[in-house]
Structure formats: structure tokens, C-alpha cells
Scaffold this motif. Structure first.
Motif, mmCIF file in Angstrom:
data_model
loop_
_atom_site.group_PDB
_atom_site.id
_atom_site.type_symbol
_atom_site.label_atom_id
_atom_site.label_comp_id
_atom_site.label_asym_id
_atom_site.label_seq_id
_atom_site.Cartn_x
_atom_site.Cartn_y
_atom_site.Cartn_z
ATOM 1 N N THR A 1 1.350 11.290 -4.112
ATOM 2 C CA THR A 1 2.019 10.171 -4.761
ATOM 3 C C THR A 1 3.344 9.926 -4.053
ATOM 4 O O THR A 1 4.145 10.852 -3.884
ATOM 5 N N ILE A 2 3.565 8.689 -3.621
ATOM 6 C CA ILE A 2 4.797 8.356 -2.924
ATOM 7 C C ILE A 2 5.951 8.322 -3.924
ATOM 8 O O ILE A 2 5.898 7.619 -4.929
ATOM 9 N N GLU A 3 6.979 9.117 -3.635
ATOM 10 C CA GLU A 3 8.164 9.162 -4.485
ATOM 11 C C GLU A 3 9.218 8.160 -4.002
ATOM 12 O O GLU A 3 9.780 7.414 -4.797
ATOM 13 N N THR A 4 9.481 8.154 -2.697
ATOM 14 C CA THR A 4 10.441 7.213 -2.122
ATOM 15 C C THR A 4 9.968 6.770 -0.754
ATOM 16 O O THR A 4 9.177 7.451 -0.098
ATOM 17 N N GLY A 5 10.478 5.636 -0.329
ATOM 18 C CA GLY A 5 10.200 5.126 1.002
ATOM 19 C C GLY A 5 11.389 4.337 1.500
ATOM 20 O O GLY A 5 12.098 3.697 0.723
ATOM 21 N N ARG B 1 0.798 -1.227 0.000
ATOM 22 C CA ARG B 1 0.000 0.000 0.000
ATOM 23 C C ARG B 1 0.834 1.283 0.000
ATOM 24 O O ARG B 1 0.343 2.325 -0.380
ATOM 25 N N LEU B 2 2.091 1.189 0.488
ATOM 26 C CA LEU B 2 2.883 2.402 0.696
ATOM 27 C C LEU B 2 4.195 2.395 -0.093
ATOM 28 O O LEU B 2 5.189 2.955 0.342
ATOM 29 N N GLY B 3 4.187 1.751 -1.244
ATOM 30 C CA GLY B 3 5.384 1.697 -2.065
ATOM 31 C C GLY B 3 5.485 2.880 -3.017
ATOM 32 O O GLY B 3 4.500 3.585 -3.274
ATOM 33 N N PRO B 4 6.696 3.115 -3.559
ATOM 34 C CA PRO B 4 6.882 4.194 -4.531
ATOM 35 C C PRO B 4 5.895 4.074 -5.699
ATOM 36 O O PRO B 4 5.644 2.989 -6.203
ATOM 37 N N GLY B 5 5.312 5.206 -6.054
ATOM 38 C CA GLY B 5 4.332 5.244 -7.136
ATOM 39 C C GLY B 5 2.894 5.146 -6.668
ATOM 40 O O GLY B 5 1.967 5.453 -7.428
ATOM 41 N N ALA B 6 2.677 4.722 -5.420
ATOM 42 C CA ALA B 6 1.307 4.621 -4.899
ATOM 43 C C ALA B 6 0.695 6.014 -4.802
ATOM 44 O O ALA B 6 1.322 6.948 -4.321
ATOM 45 N N VAL B 7 -0.532 6.134 -5.271
ATOM 46 C CA VAL B 7 -1.280 7.390 -5.198
ATOM 47 C C VAL B 7 -2.338 7.217 -4.117
ATOM 48 O O VAL B 7 -3.167 6.316 -4.193
ATOM 49 N N LEU B 8 -2.285 8.097 -3.120
ATOM 50 C CA LEU B 8 -3.165 7.970 -1.966
ATOM 51 C C LEU B 8 -4.019 9.212 -1.783
ATOM 52 O O LEU B 8 -3.532 10.332 -1.903
ATOM 53 N N ALA B 9 -5.280 8.970 -1.497
ATOM 54 C CA ALA B 9 -6.172 10.067 -1.121
ATOM 55 C C ALA B 9 -5.783 10.492 0.296
ATOM 56 O O ALA B 9 -5.050 9.778 0.992
ATOM 57 N N THR B 10 -6.253 11.640 0.727
ATOM 58 C CA THR B 10 -5.892 12.144 2.051
ATOM 59 C C THR B 10 -7.110 12.656 2.806
ATOM 60 O O THR B 10 -8.143 12.975 2.220
#
Length: 186
Positions: free
Chosen positions: A48-52, A30-39
């Protein structure tokens, strides 16, 4: 279906990273790079997650367009929400997503109604079902195999076999004690 998968914590460093409080059993999914999350609040997203990466046991994320501490600090306490297919199941047969368990009826092994699961509390040692009883009170049930003997998603119920005292009302316990002492009036 949308599920809260994390809450953004403090800014970390000066390059836009934030700590996150993970609220999913599958952060890598759910929280990997590229994931788009509502808030929530919606005004801060979508993100959008860039890095983790993991640092000192905490997950750190950086989002596209957030590259300094000020931007990261502005996101603090934002909830991250993922779209999840309601029919999606975890890989293991004895694992469940929170949304599958919320609103299940909780019954004893003899069918006696206990209540309805309203929340899942994820603690370091174990997960707990927060169960609302018919009278509006709540009881916490450890989600362990010795107590939760069956989860039946088709019937929308969780069957429990609690040890004495776990779900008993204080009044019932006191009444049982009174009954025991009444019989000992020798």
C-alpha cells in the motif's frame, strides 16, 4: 485485469523511500497514496502506497510498513501490479492503455497482414509497437499518427501506412534492387 504499472528501483535515503520506474501513462491515478498494489514476486506484497513525491525528475514512493533503508532495499526490482477494469478507457479519444493494444492484428492500409502486437516499448521520444510477424520475426513500428493511421478496438486491429523500408524484409529489398539492376543491362 492486472497490469504492471511500475518497477521498484533503488532505496532512496534512510526512511524507506524507493525510486520507481513508471510503466503507466497515468502514475497519478495508479501510484497515488492509498493505492494497494499486487507484486511480482507475490511474496513481497501486496503493498500500500503511503506517500509519493517527485525528486530530481524521479518518482519516489514509500509503502506502509517500510520505514527504513533495509526494508526499501529488499523491495528492489519488484514489479507493482494494479487491478484495472478491462473496459476502462483513457480520457482522450486518441489514447490507449497498453492492454488494449497488445494482441491487436497489424495490417497495411490495403489489408495486407503484417503481424500481431506483442509488446509496447515506451521510449523517451516515442512509443513503439513490437510486432511479431507470421514468420516469427519481430518488427518495431513507431506509434505515431503518420504511420499508425487507425486503431480499431472493435475489430482488434491497427492499420499502418509505413514508409518504405520500415517493415520490408532485407531479402525483399535486395530482390527489388536486383530487379532494378537487371533492367539496366544496356
Amino acid at each position: 485485469m492486472q497490469l504492471v504499472v511500475a518497477r521498484i528501483g533503488r532505496a532512496h535515503g534512510i526512511k524507506g523511500e524507493v525510486t520507481v520506474e513508471v510503466r503507466t501513462d497515468e502514475p497519478e491515478l495508479r501510484l497515488g497514496p492509498g493505492a494497494v498494489l499486487a507484486t511480482d514476486p507475490a511474496s513481497t506484497g501486496p503493498l500500500t502506497i503511503e506517500t509519493g513525491r517527485v525528486h530530481s525528475g524521479r518518482l519516489l514512493l514509500r509503502f506502509e510498513g517500510v520505514h527504513d533503508r533495509t526494508g526499501a532495499e529488499a523491495l528492489r526490482n519488484t514489479l507493482l501490479i494494479a487491478d484495472v477494469d478491462p473496459d476502462e478507457r483513457p480520457e482522450e479519444d486518441d489514447e490507449y492503455y497498453d492492454h488494449q493494444l497488445i494482441d491487436l492484428d497489424v495490417v497495411l492500409t490495403d489489408g495486407t497482414e503484417v503481424g500481431r502486437i506483442t509488446e509496447i516499448s515506451h521510449l523517451p521520444s516515442q512509443d513503439l509497437f513490437i510486432v511479431e510477424r507470421p514468420d516469427g520475426t519481430e518488427v518495431m513500428i513507431p506509434f505515431v499518427g503518420e504511420i499508425v493511421t487507425e486503431i480499431d478496438l472493435d475489430e482488434q486491429r491497427a492499420v499502418i501506412d509505413p514508409p518504405p523500408g520500415l517493415i520490408d524484409d532485407r531479402a525483399e529489398i535486395a530482390s527489388a534492387r536486383d530487379d532494378e539492376t537487371d533492367g539496366n543491362d544496356d
